[in-house]
Motif scaffolding. Structure first.
Motif, PDB file in Angstrom:
ATOM      1  N   ASP A 162      -8.505  20.638 -14.147  1.00 29.14           N
ATOM      2  CA  ASP A 162      -9.739  20.634 -13.578  1.00 29.14           C
ATOM      3  C   ASP A 162      -9.953  19.171 -12.971  1.00 29.14           C
ATOM      4  O   ASP A 162     -10.037  18.078 -13.526  1.00 29.14           O
ATOM      5  N   GLY A 163     -10.981  19.345 -11.860  1.00 27.31           N
ATOM      6  CA  GLY A 163     -11.121  18.222 -11.134  1.00 27.31           C
ATOM      7  C   GLY A 163     -10.208  17.470 -10.273  1.00 27.31           C
ATOM      8  O   GLY A 163     -10.489  16.515  -9.827  1.00 27.31           O
ATOM      9  N   ALA A 164      -9.232  18.190 -10.098  1.00 28.17           N
ATOM     10  CA  ALA A 164      -8.018  17.160  -9.621  1.00 28.17           C
ATOM     11  C   ALA A 164      -8.021  17.634  -7.936  1.00 28.17           C
ATOM     12  O   ALA A 164      -7.016  17.373  -7.143  1.00 28.17           O
ATOM     13  N   GLU A 165      -8.567  18.866  -7.677  1.00 29.73           N
ATOM     14  CA  GLU A 165      -8.492  19.206  -6.326  1.00 29.73           C
ATOM     15  C   GLU A 165      -9.020  18.423  -5.299  1.00 29.73           C
ATOM     16  O   GLU A 165     -10.047  17.534  -5.440  1.00 29.73           O
ATOM     17  N   SER A 166      -8.474  18.360  -4.138  1.00 28.41           N
ATOM     18  CA  SER A 166      -8.784  17.557  -2.970  1.00 28.41           C
ATOM     19  C   SER A 166      -8.300  15.823  -3.180  1.00 28.41           C
ATOM     20  O   SER A 166      -8.756  14.983  -2.497  1.00 28.41           O
ATOM     21  N   THR A 167      -7.598  15.805  -4.347  1.00 23.81           N
ATOM     22  CA  THR A 167      -7.060  14.375  -4.600  1.00 23.81           C
ATOM     23  C   THR A 167      -6.162  13.876  -3.535  1.00 23.81           C
ATOM     24  O   THR A 167      -5.179  14.738  -2.956  1.00 23.81           O
ATOM     25  N   THR A 168      -6.256  12.663  -3.015  1.00 24.56           N
ATOM     26  CA  THR A 168      -5.335  12.471  -2.221  1.00 24.56           C
ATOM     27  C   THR A 168      -4.458  11.340  -2.796  1.00 24.56           C
ATOM     28  O   THR A 168      -4.546  10.628  -3.633  1.00 24.56           O
ATOM     29  N   ALA A 169      -3.329  11.300  -2.192  1.00 19.06           N
ATOM     30  CA  ALA A 169      -2.171  10.440  -2.604  1.00 19.06           C
ATOM     31  C   ALA A 169      -1.077  10.049  -1.466  1.00 19.06           C
ATOM     32  O   ALA A 169      -0.933  11.016  -0.441  1.00 19.06           O
ATOM     33  N   VAL A 170      -0.579   8.980  -1.717  1.00 19.11           N
ATOM     34  CA  VAL A 170       0.543   8.508  -0.882  1.00 19.11           C
ATOM     35  C   VAL A 170       1.754   8.182  -1.473  1.00 19.11           C
ATOM     36  O   VAL A 170       1.450   7.046  -2.550  1.00 19.11           O
ATOM     37  N   GLN A 171       3.040   8.352  -1.306  1.00 22.02           N
ATOM     38  CA  GLN A 171       4.369   7.841  -1.933  1.00 22.02           C
ATOM     39  C   GLN A 171       5.132   7.241  -0.794  1.00 22.02           C
ATOM     40  O   GLN A 171       5.346   7.818   0.045  1.00 22.02           O
ATOM     41  N   VAL A 172       5.683   5.703  -1.327  1.00 23.67           N
ATOM     42  CA  VAL A 172       6.532   5.229  -0.605  1.00 23.67           C
ATOM     43  C   VAL A 172       7.885   5.007  -1.211  1.00 23.67           C
ATOM     44  O   VAL A 172       7.672   4.386  -2.465  1.00 23.67           O
ATOM     45  N   SER A 173       9.010   5.200  -0.819  1.00 30.27           N
ATOM     46  CA  SER A 173      10.316   4.792  -1.486  1.00 30.27           C
ATOM     47  C   SER A 173      10.686   3.669  -0.754  1.00 30.27           C
ATOM     48  O   SER A 173      11.088   4.010   0.869  1.00 30.27           O
ATOM     49  N   ILE A 174      11.429   2.669  -1.160  1.00 31.16           N
ATOM     50  CA  ILE A 174      11.955   1.707  -0.685  1.00 31.16           C
ATOM     51  C   ILE A 174      13.210   1.226  -0.754  1.00 31.16           C
ATOM     52  O   ILE A 174      13.498   1.360  -2.027  1.00 31.16           O
ATOM     53  N   ASP A 175      14.097   1.446   0.053  1.00 27.47           N
ATOM     54  CA  ASP A 175      15.576   1.275  -0.213  1.00 27.47           C
ATOM     55  C   ASP A 175      16.148  -0.116   0.484  1.00 27.47           C
ATOM     56  O   ASP A 175      16.249  -0.131   1.493  1.00 27.47           O
ATOM     57  N   TRP A 176      16.114  -1.304  -0.485  1.00 30.94           N
ATOM     58  CA  TRP A 176      16.616  -2.364   0.161  1.00 30.94           C
ATOM     59  C   TRP A 176      18.104  -2.615   0.479  1.00 30.94           C
ATOM     60  O   TRP A 176      18.420  -3.422   1.639  1.00 30.94           O
ATOM     61  N   THR A 177      18.896  -1.936   0.070  1.00 32.58           N
ATOM     62  CA  THR A 177      20.118  -1.725   0.663  1.00 32.58           C
ATOM     63  C   THR A 177      20.061  -1.272   1.958  1.00 32.58           C
ATOM     64  O   THR A 177      20.966  -1.721   2.799  1.00 32.58           O
ATOM     65  N   ALA A 178      19.714  -0.086   2.236  1.00 31.55           N
ATOM     66  CA  ALA A 178      19.473   0.307   3.622  1.00 31.55           C
ATOM     67  C   ALA A 178      18.515  -0.005   4.625  1.00 31.55           C
ATOM     68  O   ALA A 178      18.440   0.367   5.766  1.00 31.55           O
ATOM     69  N   HIS A 179      17.639  -1.061   3.914  1.00 26.97           N
ATOM     70  CA  HIS A 179      16.433  -1.523   4.691  1.00 26.97           C
ATOM     71  C   HIS A 179      15.773  -0.353   5.461  1.00 26.97           C
ATOM     72  O   HIS A 179      15.376  -0.127   6.624  1.00 26.97           O
ATOM     73  N   VAL A 180      15.473   0.819   4.474  1.00 25.80           N
ATOM     74  CA  VAL A 180      14.672   2.071   5.100  1.00 25.80           C
ATOM     75  C   VAL A 180      13.472   2.011   4.031  1.00 25.80           C
ATOM     76  O   VAL A 180      13.647   2.036   2.859  1.00 25.80           O
ATOM     77  N   VAL A 181      12.277   2.626   4.441  1.00 24.37           N
ATOM     78  CA  VAL A 181      11.236   3.001   3.664  1.00 24.37           C
ATOM     79  C   VAL A 181      11.002   4.720   4.127  1.00 24.37           C
ATOM     80  O   VAL A 181      10.986   4.823   5.289  1.00 24.37           O
ATOM     81  N   SER A 182      10.877   5.391   3.159  1.00 25.25           N
ATOM     82  CA  SER A 182      10.693   7.023   3.173  1.00 25.25           C
ATOM     83  C   SER A 182       9.042   6.930   2.643  1.00 25.25           C
ATOM     84  O   SER A 182       8.901   6.503   1.591  1.00 25.25           O
ATOM     85  N   TYR A 183       8.586   8.060   3.235  1.00 27.78           N
ATOM     86  CA  TYR A 183       7.272   8.271   2.692  1.00 27.78           C
ATOM     87  C   TYR A 183       6.566   9.522   3.062  1.00 27.78           C
ATOM     88  O   TYR A 183       7.208  10.292   3.969  1.00 27.78           O
ATOM     89  N   SER A 184       5.597   9.822   2.458  1.00 26.22           N
ATOM     90  CA  SER A 184       4.782  11.191   2.403  1.00 26.22           C
ATOM     91  C   SER A 184       3.524  11.008   1.986  1.00 26.22           C
ATOM     92  O   SER A 184       3.069  10.308   1.088  1.00 26.22           O
TER      93      SER A 184
END
Length: 407
Positions: free
Chosen positions: A274-296
């Protein structure tokens, strides 16, 4: 279901004077009782700034009615709670006699009307004139006059005491919420052999403390997951929801294949909170070996990459609606982008960039300019510089969470 009550008719029939104001103190409507009290027709009031219609007496250096009323209205906006003014004098310009002010006395309550997002959308300004009571009191002599003055003073003190107690309760709730948030948010620490600069800046208003959070998780290999989020609402309820969602996302980061899948899991879990509706969030995964970030992103302002050459890149190619916005489960998008050594990743909540009555693009441009200006700083000093430069001098109306990592 409609109640069948004509609330507009009720407003107009209220026996006490009432005015509807915007948060900018522009008059939207007045009822019949107020029209009689003010002696001014509706046509000269609607759509005008309150103190243009009812200015203070310029010929009386001690006139404080307008200043006191504006201060009360501002308190009602800031605290999101009714503010009762004690008995006060506020002279009114006589109708049809410009520059001639009549001595008038009032009791006033200013009450905010909150929208679904918890922001103040309207102010109800309720006034009762007690000028005749004051005049009658003056006409009386000796002990009786002193008795009435004592009663009026006592009533004013009671109202002031009520306001003081209300502010004390609000201050205590703010302290509890801040302590709860501090206990639930992770302390700055190395994740793997990398270190992030993290900041949490509470909102300026007493009850504006919200549900902003951040989370950093070490992943197998030279990888890290970092996220920020923002729960709709204020106070203890938002802080408790924040704690549940942060813990759920922290677990999802460890067992899912990437940011999009982690946010999908979090969205399914949010449906049961209850109360979590319309919560915003963003996640980023960092890979230092590949020098790539993935995000959503689930409806959250985009993270930023500050590249070594000073260019700024917003990570906005994988944006979806907030948690719980869709009735059915839909896979969330995910994007990847390479980075060079020395690039700086910045995640934040909307308190850093959003201002009332300002397009969000203005705030994003302000953030990009500030990052470019402070190119080359280490994450800790960059975090301090951004907060000092981007937050209003008196504090923001919303919380701000900030995470900065040098890649």
């Amino acid at each position: 279901m409609s109640t069948g009550i004509d609330y507009e008719a009720v407003f107009r029939a209220l026996p006490g004077g009432a005015v509807l104001l915007t948060p900018e103190l522009v008059i939207l409507d007045v009822n019949e009782a107020h029209l009689r009290l003010s002696g001014r027709p509706r046509s000269v009031q609607i759509g005008r700034y309150l103190f243009d219609v009812f200015p203070g007496n310029p010929d009386d250096p001690d006139a404080s009615g307008a200043r006191g009323l504006e201060a009360s209205l501002r308190r009602a906006i800031a605290t999101r709670a009714p503010d009762a003014m004690p008995l006060h004098r506020y002279d009114v310009e006589a109708p049809g006699r410009p520059g001639v002010y009549e001595e008038r006395y009032w009791t006033t309550v200013n009450a905010p009307v909150l929208g679904p997002d918890g922001e103040v959308t309207l102010l109800v300004h309720r006034v009762e004139e007690v000028t005749e009571l004051i005049r009658a009191r003056r006409a009386e002599s000796g002990v009786e006059r002193e008795r009435m003055e004592a009663q009026l003073y006592s009533r004013a003190r009671e109202l002031q005491d009520i306001n003081d107690r209300l502010r004390q309760v609000q201050a205590r709730e703010r302290e509890v919420v801040l302590a709860l948030q501090a206990a639930m948010l992770p302390a700055p620490r190395p994740v793997g052999h990398h270190r992030a600069a993290v900041r949490y800046q509470p909102a300026a208003g007493t009850l504006n403390v919200c549900g902003d959070w951040y989370e950093l998780t070490d992943l197998p290999g030279d990888r890290m997951a970092v996220a920020v989020g923002d729960v709709v609402g204020h106070g203890l309820e938002a802080a408790c929801v924040m704690g549940q969602l942060r813990s759920a996302l922290s677990a999802a980061m460890l067992v899912t294949s990437g940011p999009a899948r982690a946010l999908e899991v979090l969205g399914l879990y949010a449906r049961s909170v209850d109360g979590a509706e319309s919560t915003t969030a963003v996640q980023v995964s960092i890979d230092w070996t590949a020098h790539v970030v993935s995000y959503s992103s689930a409806g959250h302002p985009p993270p930023v990459l500050l590249h070594p050459d000073g260019t700024v890149e917003f990570l906005d190619r994988a944006t979806d609606p907030p948690l719980g916005a869709r009735p059915e489960h839909v896979a969330r998008p995910e994007a990847r982008t390479p980075f060079a050594e020395g690039t700086v990743l910045v995640l934040y909540t909307d308190g850093l960039i959003e201002r009332r009555r300002e397009d969000i693009d203005v705030g994003l441009t302000r953030l990009a300019d500030s990052l470019a200006h402070h190119q080359g700083r280490d994450p800790e000093s960059l975090a301090d510089a951004l907060l000092a430069e981007l937050l209003p001098p008196g504090g923001a109306a919303d919380d701000t969470a900030l995470v900065i990592i040098r890649l």
